[in-house]
Design a protein around this motif. Sequence first.
Motif, mmCIF file in Angstrom:
data_model
loop_
_atom_site.group_PDB
_atom_site.id
_atom_site.type_symbol
_atom_site.label_atom_id
_atom_site.label_comp_id
_atom_site.label_asym_id
_atom_site.label_seq_id
_atom_site.Cartn_x
_atom_site.Cartn_y
_atom_site.Cartn_z
ATOM 1 N N ASP A 7 25.155 3.591 29.101
ATOM 2 C CA ASP A 7 25.272 5.047 29.007
ATOM 3 C C ASP A 7 25.117 5.696 30.370
ATOM 4 N N ARG A 83 23.557 2.556 25.684
ATOM 5 C CA ARG A 83 24.041 3.314 24.531
ATOM 6 C C ARG A 83 24.035 2.445 23.285
ATOM 7 N N THR A 113 21.681 14.168 23.022
ATOM 8 C CA THR A 113 21.517 12.781 22.587
ATOM 9 C C THR A 113 20.149 12.585 21.916
ATOM 10 N N GLU A 132 21.464 7.327 21.891
ATOM 11 C CA GLU A 132 22.431 7.513 20.782
ATOM 12 C C GLU A 132 23.110 8.853 20.996
ATOM 13 N N GLU A 133 24.431 8.862 21.049
ATOM 14 C CA GLU A 133 25.167 10.112 21.290
ATOM 15 C C GLU A 133 25.305 10.929 20.014
#
Length: 133
Positions: A7, A83, A113, A132-133
Motif C-alpha cells: 500500500d 494492503r 482506510t 484496508e481500503e
Amino acid sequence: MILTEIDHVAIAVYDLDKAVSYYQKAFGAKVHHREVVESDGVEEALIKVADSYIQLTTATHDDSPIAKFLEKRGEGLHHIGYRVDNCEEALQAMIDAGARPIDLAPRPGSRGTTVAFIHPKGSQGTLIELVEE
Ligand code: CO
C-alpha cells in the motif's frame, strides 16, 4: 496469501514541503493526497506510484511518535503499509503467527482506510501497518 499490494512506504521527514519539493524535482512526482491525522500527530503527503504510495510523513507536535522517531533516528524509512482485503482478519492472522500488535483492533487511517499497526519486535525489525481500503 492475504496481502494484495504494497500500500505504501512511509518515510519520516523533518520538513514535509521540502521533501515534497525534492520528490517533485527528482521524479516529477505529484502529491495525490495530503492530510493531517491529528490523532496520530502526523501530516502526510501521498505520492502515487502505480497502485501504491510513497508516504512522506512529518510530526505535527513534539509528542507525536514521528517526532520521537525523528529525534532518535533522524529522517528515514518509518514503516511499510501492506494492503489487505480485511484488516481485522489480517490482524488476527498476524497475532496467531506470533506478532506483537500495537493496535488490538482495526482503527481509521488516512484517506478513509482502516488500519492496524504491528510492532517491529517480532516482525523482523519492521513496523508494519495493515491497510484496508
Ligand atoms: Co502508514
